[in-house]
Design an enzyme around this catalytic site. Sequence first.
Site, short mmCIF file in Angstrom:
data_model
loop_
_atom_site.label_atom_id
_atom_site.label_comp_id
_atom_site.label_asym_id
_atom_site.label_seq_id
_atom_site.Cartn_x
_atom_site.Cartn_y
_atom_site.Cartn_z
N LEU A 24 0.84 -1.21 0.00
CA LEU A 24 0.00 0.00 0.00
C LEU A 24 0.87 1.25 0.00
O LEU A 24 0.95 1.97 0.98
CB LEU A 24 -0.94 0.00 1.21
CG LEU A 24 -2.25 -0.77 1.02
CD1 LEU A 24 -3.15 -0.61 2.23
CD2 LEU A 24 -2.99 -0.28 -0.22
N HIS A 25 1.55 1.48 -1.10
CA HIS A 25 2.39 2.66 -1.24
C HIS A 25 1.55 3.83 -1.75
O HIS A 25 0.33 3.71 -1.86
CB HIS A 25 3.54 2.35 -2.19
CG HIS A 25 4.68 1.72 -1.47
ND1 HIS A 25 5.92 1.60 -2.02
CD2 HIS A 25 4.76 1.18 -0.25
CE1 HIS A 25 6.73 1.00 -1.17
NE2 HIS A 25 6.04 0.73 -0.09
N ALA A 26 2.22 4.95 -2.04
CA ALA A 26 1.50 6.18 -2.32
C ALA A 26 0.41 6.04 -3.37
O ALA A 26 -0.72 6.43 -3.17
CB ALA A 26 2.48 7.27 -2.71
#
Lengths: 99, 592
Positions: A24-26
């Site tokens: 769940l990155h940017a």
Amino acid sequence: MQEEIREIEDGLCLTVRVANDQGLHARPAARLVKEASRFTSRIVLASGDAEVDAKSILDILSLAAAKGTALELRASGPDAREALRHLAATFANRFREDT
Amino acid sequence: MARLILHGIPVSAGISIGKAFFAWRDNISTLPRGIVTPGAAQSEVERLESAVEAVQNELTQARNRVPAELKDHAAIIDSHLLIAADPKLIKDAARRIQEQNITAEWALEQAVEAIALAFSSIEDDYIRERVQDVRVVADRISKRLMGASGCLKRPLQERMVLMAHDLAPADTMELPLDKIMSFATSEGGKTSHTGILARSMLIPAVVGVSNLEEHVNDGDLVIVDALRGFIIVDPNEDELADYTELKFQFEAYQKALHKECRLPAETVDGYRVEVVANIEMTEEVAQVLDSGGEGVGLYRTEYAYLSRPALPTEDQLYEEYSELASIMAPGKVIFRTLDVGADKMLTEQTLMREPNPALGLRAIRYCLRNIDVFKTQLRAILRASVHGNVALMFPMISGLQELRQAKVLLNEVRMELDRARQPYNPNMPVGIMIELPSAVLIADSLAQEVDFFSIGTNDLIQYSLGIDRGNKHVSYLYQPLHPAIVRSIKFVVDAAHREGIEVSVCGEVAADPYCIPILLGMQIDAISIAPQSIPGIKRIIRRTNMEECKTLLNEVLRTATVARINRVVKDTIFKQFPEELTFYSSLIDHDD
């Protein structure tokens, strides 16, 4: 292979899995906030003891959920069921834009 | 200003020599940290809200100016827009104004520090660095509160080296890129936005330069070395001469790479290696062809399975595979059958909750347990085989029995296709990945029953040395030239050649300028690497002498420790390509 939506005390919940490589990155987090914000229900993501607002990108990033992490999506409100279905598909599609 | 060298992280390769220009010199001391009268708190909140709205408008406008080819950039601005609207930041700041009767600027600063504190304990480097995004957005709001707007303090008249504390994507969209020779920032890491922008625009960039603002002033002459990651302030004449030469060489090198990338990868003494690409989506074919790839040596087929909630149908897979095969023809495409598990899980696999998925029911093991899923894929690959030069390989084979089981199923599928009168290529080559130490040791038996081997070095190194490369406590043991790895690869190559089958290496080792000569010395037939690595590696192969590779390999095989091997390899290879290798980093850089 889709998980079932379950009833909980104040709404509905569903277990989802982070399937994209980066976790769940940017960008996935941004996508998730956008999708969650389309619903009026209160939507939270829970991982272990942590419970965060699915409409806050900073909250989602603070989970630092890596690929493979199981998260519980909980929704309460008039469109809770739709919201969970829609967000589960967003997770399953690995947050791709073309879906 | 005295001559000075400042170190940073190179994020976009290149060299530039020019005058420094600071986009905006931050002056934190002027931030109004004051108390307001209780009655004024409400108007302070309104001031904050209107500044946020103004920044959102600026960002939206910048977002609309992003050219289509900079999709990553647009995504970053989108995430900044979300931060500017995030309740964690803005509502928290508003609450602080009302509770403490402080200025909007001070409240915002406190809200940011609270977020920074919460993020500081996150282990993931990338996410921890995103605090920088929060600071950038808050900084913009703060400047707006203090009456400023935009990112440059004055327009650029001539080409300059642009320096900044940090650059936000929205800032960079307002920059006149034709007037910027390179970027240097004091903040940022390997994944920073400045890097993404700089790479896509081919502008050299160094980020994370310590003490940049203290030591550099507007108008200072600087050299930005974005190959190795430093900045020379006020360079002497020798340095200016050397760097002018290096800059010229690097630019010529980039051009030459592109021009030569379609030439065959053949050593000076005539040993030809096939160079093919590792890809996971059909869309990547264009890049393979552009960079001089002769085919696809590893098509990772997992994407179709992980991108939808239900399993893909045979026809969906057939369409994907035949499209890929026909675009790439006459070049070959090797389809690796489903390699799910470990870091790529299907939902039902995650539900099994295996304690150690890397050693669990993954890849061929999963397929042999889920025969319907497996046969559907095999049918799609076989049917696609009439549309191009198609081969198939099984991943994670640990023993002969597994291979035979997989081949029995493949034969059943062939017979089913015969009965249905559906065409397929009966001679489609069938190979296996060699990525487990057990497969290495029985390579001689395996070679008798397949058409080719592909050595997957990334996994072979992890399984042989018993380390998880993603685990920072043991990642230092990821040693591609460990004697056990070199001997394993050599053993597999020899076993394959004794049986007269081809062997390729797919994995980062094959894209490493220091490791490739050792693989050549073993007489591998092909390498399969990321498309962007192809032009550089092909060029190095074309300048390599096979006899020298064999001599180096023999020396490596006689050497007992990794540190010594790395030293020998580095010295030898560097002597051969002293100019080229200044443009590369290597897997074996972090030894001794």
